[in-house]
Design a protein around this motif. Structure first.
Motif, PDB file in Angstrom:
ATOM      1  N   TRP A  14     -45.515 -22.835  19.075  1.00 33.32           N
ATOM      2  CA  TRP A  14     -45.135 -23.925  19.970  1.00 33.32           C
ATOM      3  C   TRP A  14     -43.733 -23.722  20.522  1.00 33.32           C
ATOM      4  O   TRP A  14     -43.421 -24.143  21.632  1.00 33.32           O
ATOM      5  CB  TRP A  14     -45.245 -25.270  19.266  1.00 33.32           C
ATOM      6  CG  TRP A  14     -44.347 -25.388  18.058  1.00 33.32           C
ATOM      7  CD1 TRP A  14     -44.609 -24.994  16.794  1.00 33.32           C
ATOM      8  CD2 TRP A  14     -43.025 -25.913  18.052  1.00 33.32           C
ATOM      9  NE1 TRP A  14     -43.533 -25.234  15.982  1.00 33.32           N
ATOM     10  CE2 TRP A  14     -42.541 -25.816  16.727  1.00 33.32           C
ATOM     11  CE3 TRP A  14     -42.198 -26.469  19.019  1.00 33.32           C
ATOM     12  CZ2 TRP A  14     -41.281 -26.240  16.357  1.00 33.32           C
ATOM     13  CZ3 TRP A  14     -40.941 -26.901  18.654  1.00 33.32           C
ATOM     14  CH2 TRP A  14     -40.493 -26.787  17.334  1.00 33.32           C
ATOM     15  N   ILE A  15     -42.900 -23.006  19.760  1.00 30.37           N
ATOM     16  CA  ILE A  15     -41.554 -22.695  20.245  1.00 30.37           C
ATOM     17  C   ILE A  15     -41.643 -21.726  21.427  1.00 30.37           C
ATOM     18  O   ILE A  15     -40.936 -21.873  22.416  1.00 30.37           O
ATOM     19  CB  ILE A  15     -40.689 -22.105  19.114  1.00 30.37           C
ATOM     20  CG1 ILE A  15     -40.482 -23.139  18.020  1.00 30.37           C
ATOM     21  CG2 ILE A  15     -39.362 -21.616  19.659  1.00 30.37           C
ATOM     22  CD1 ILE A  15     -39.783 -22.609  16.788  1.00 30.37           C
ATOM     23  N   VAL A  16     -42.551 -20.763  21.324  1.00 25.92           N
ATOM     24  CA  VAL A  16     -42.746 -19.814  22.409  1.00 25.92           C
ATOM     25  C   VAL A  16     -43.259 -20.533  23.650  1.00 25.92           C
ATOM     26  O   VAL A  16     -42.781 -20.300  24.761  1.00 25.92           O
ATOM     27  CB  VAL A  16     -43.710 -18.690  21.979  1.00 25.92           C
ATOM     28  CG1 VAL A  16     -44.035 -17.771  23.148  1.00 25.92           C
ATOM     29  CG2 VAL A  16     -43.137 -17.912  20.827  1.00 25.92           C
ATOM     30  N   MET A  17     -44.201 -21.419  23.480  1.00 29.12           N
ATOM     31  CA  MET A  17     -44.730 -22.178  24.621  1.00 29.12           C
ATOM     32  C   MET A  17     -43.655 -23.070  25.234  1.00 29.12           C
ATOM     33  O   MET A  17     -43.563 -23.176  26.459  1.00 29.12           O
ATOM     34  CB  MET A  17     -45.942 -23.016  24.196  1.00 29.12           C
ATOM     35  CG  MET A  17     -47.189 -22.205  23.978  1.00 29.12           C
ATOM     36  SD  MET A  17     -47.684 -21.273  25.450  1.00 29.12           S
ATOM     37  CE  MET A  17     -48.142 -22.590  26.531  1.00 29.12           C
ATOM     38  N   LEU A  18     -42.835 -23.685  24.415  1.00 27.72           N
ATOM     39  CA  LEU A  18     -41.752 -24.514  24.923  1.00 27.72           C
ATOM     40  C   LEU A  18     -40.765 -23.667  25.721  1.00 27.72           C
ATOM     41  O   LEU A  18     -40.341 -24.053  26.812  1.00 27.72           O
ATOM     42  CB  LEU A  18     -41.039 -25.203  23.759  1.00 27.72           C
ATOM     43  CG  LEU A  18     -39.928 -26.183  24.118  1.00 27.72           C
ATOM     44  CD1 LEU A  18     -40.493 -27.373  24.872  1.00 27.72           C
ATOM     45  CD2 LEU A  18     -39.218 -26.650  22.864  1.00 27.72           C
ATOM     46  N   TRP A  21     -42.189 -22.760  29.114  1.00 25.51           N
ATOM     47  CA  TRP A  21     -42.168 -23.870  30.064  1.00 25.51           C
ATOM     48  C   TRP A  21     -40.752 -24.216  30.506  1.00 25.51           C
ATOM     49  O   TRP A  21     -40.528 -24.588  31.666  1.00 25.51           O
ATOM     50  CB  TRP A  21     -42.835 -25.106  29.461  1.00 25.51           C
ATOM     51  CG  TRP A  21     -44.317 -25.032  29.546  1.00 25.51           C
ATOM     52  CD1 TRP A  21     -45.177 -24.639  28.565  1.00 25.51           C
ATOM     53  CD2 TRP A  21     -45.122 -25.332  30.682  1.00 25.51           C
ATOM     54  NE1 TRP A  21     -46.462 -24.687  29.010  1.00 25.51           N
ATOM     55  CE2 TRP A  21     -46.469 -25.110  30.310  1.00 25.51           C
ATOM     56  CE3 TRP A  21     -44.855 -25.768  31.968  1.00 25.51           C
ATOM     57  CZ2 TRP A  21     -47.525 -25.304  31.190  1.00 25.51           C
ATOM     58  CZ3 TRP A  21     -45.914 -25.965  32.850  1.00 25.51           C
ATOM     59  CH2 TRP A  21     -47.229 -25.737  32.451  1.00 25.51           C
ATOM     60  N   LEU A  22     -39.791 -24.121  29.613  1.00 25.10           N
ATOM     61  CA  LEU A  22     -38.428 -24.504  29.951  1.00 25.10           C
ATOM     62  C   LEU A  22     -37.643 -23.404  30.654  1.00 25.10           C
ATOM     63  O   LEU A  22     -36.743 -23.687  31.442  1.00 25.10           O
ATOM     64  CB  LEU A  22     -37.670 -24.930  28.690  1.00 25.10           C
ATOM     65  CG  LEU A  22     -38.070 -26.258  28.088  1.00 25.10           C
ATOM     66  CD1 LEU A  22     -37.245 -26.536  26.845  1.00 25.10           C
ATOM     67  CD2 LEU A  22     -37.907 -27.388  29.087  1.00 25.10           C
ATOM     68  N   LEU A  23     -37.952 -22.159  30.385  1.00 26.94           N
ATOM     69  CA  LEU A  23     -37.211 -21.043  30.946  1.00 26.94           C
ATOM     70  C   LEU A  23     -37.148 -21.062  32.479  1.00 26.94           C
ATOM     71  O   LEU A  23     -36.061 -20.898  33.035  1.00 26.94           O
ATOM     72  CB  LEU A  23     -37.782 -19.723  30.429  1.00 26.94           C
ATOM     73  CG  LEU A  23     -36.999 -18.475  30.798  1.00 26.94           C
ATOM     74  CD1 LEU A  23     -35.606 -18.517  30.155  1.00 26.94           C
ATOM     75  CD2 LEU A  23     -37.744 -17.234  30.349  1.00 26.94           C
ATOM     76  N   LEU A  27     -33.553 -21.413  34.450  1.00 30.69           N
ATOM     77  CA  LEU A  27     -33.142 -20.384  35.402  1.00 30.69           C
ATOM     78  C   LEU A  27     -32.917 -20.957  36.796  1.00 30.69           C
ATOM     79  O   LEU A  27     -31.967 -20.590  37.485  1.00 30.69           O
ATOM     80  CB  LEU A  27     -34.168 -19.259  35.448  1.00 30.69           C
ATOM     81  CG  LEU A  27     -34.226 -18.358  34.223  1.00 30.69           C
ATOM     82  CD1 LEU A  27     -35.372 -17.360  34.361  1.00 30.69           C
ATOM     83  CD2 LEU A  27     -32.908 -17.647  34.014  1.00 30.69           C
ATOM     84  N   LEU A  28     -33.765 -21.870  37.218  1.00 34.57           N
ATOM     85  CA  LEU A  28     -33.605 -22.515  38.524  1.00 34.57           C
ATOM     86  C   LEU A  28     -32.319 -23.329  38.561  1.00 34.57           C
ATOM     87  O   LEU A  28     -31.552 -23.259  39.526  1.00 34.57           O
ATOM     88  CB  LEU A  28     -34.810 -23.404  38.822  1.00 34.57           C
ATOM     89  CG  LEU A  28     -34.800 -24.143  40.150  1.00 34.57           C
ATOM     90  CD1 LEU A  28     -34.861 -23.137  41.298  1.00 34.57           C
ATOM     91  CD2 LEU A  28     -35.960 -25.109  40.222  1.00 34.57           C
TER      92      LEU A  28
END
Length: 81
Positions: A14-18, A21-23, A27-28
């Motif tokens: 779930w940390i990888v999925m978070l 989604w947040l990366l 970056l934007l």
């Protein structure tokens, strides 16, 4: 065998999925912030500094420089309406 297939998600997937989604949002945000800081960097000069640069480059003469400098200084001190 069934437990090994889904066990990765239970152990921190779930940390990888978070992160996935947040990366893009992070970056934007960072790229927009850097862009506007660079855009703003060229506009930090005061009117008097711009006038001095115009005089130093020879775009305006001494009399015009002195007249405009006095006008700018009078405005900053509050003498003119």
């Amino acid at each position: 065998m069934y437990g090994f297939d889904h066990g990765v998600w239970m152990l921190g997937g779930w940390i990888v999925m978070l992160a996935l989604w947040l990366l893009p949002f992070v970056l934007l945000f960072v790229s927009i912030k850097v862009f506007f800081e660079r855009f703003k960097a060229g506009t930090d000069k005061s009117a008097l500094e711009i006038l001095e640069l115009a005089y130093a480059s020879g775009k305006i003469g001494r009399e015009e420089f002195l007249r405009k400098r006095d006008d700018l200084q009078a405005r900053s001190s509050g003498d003119l309406p």
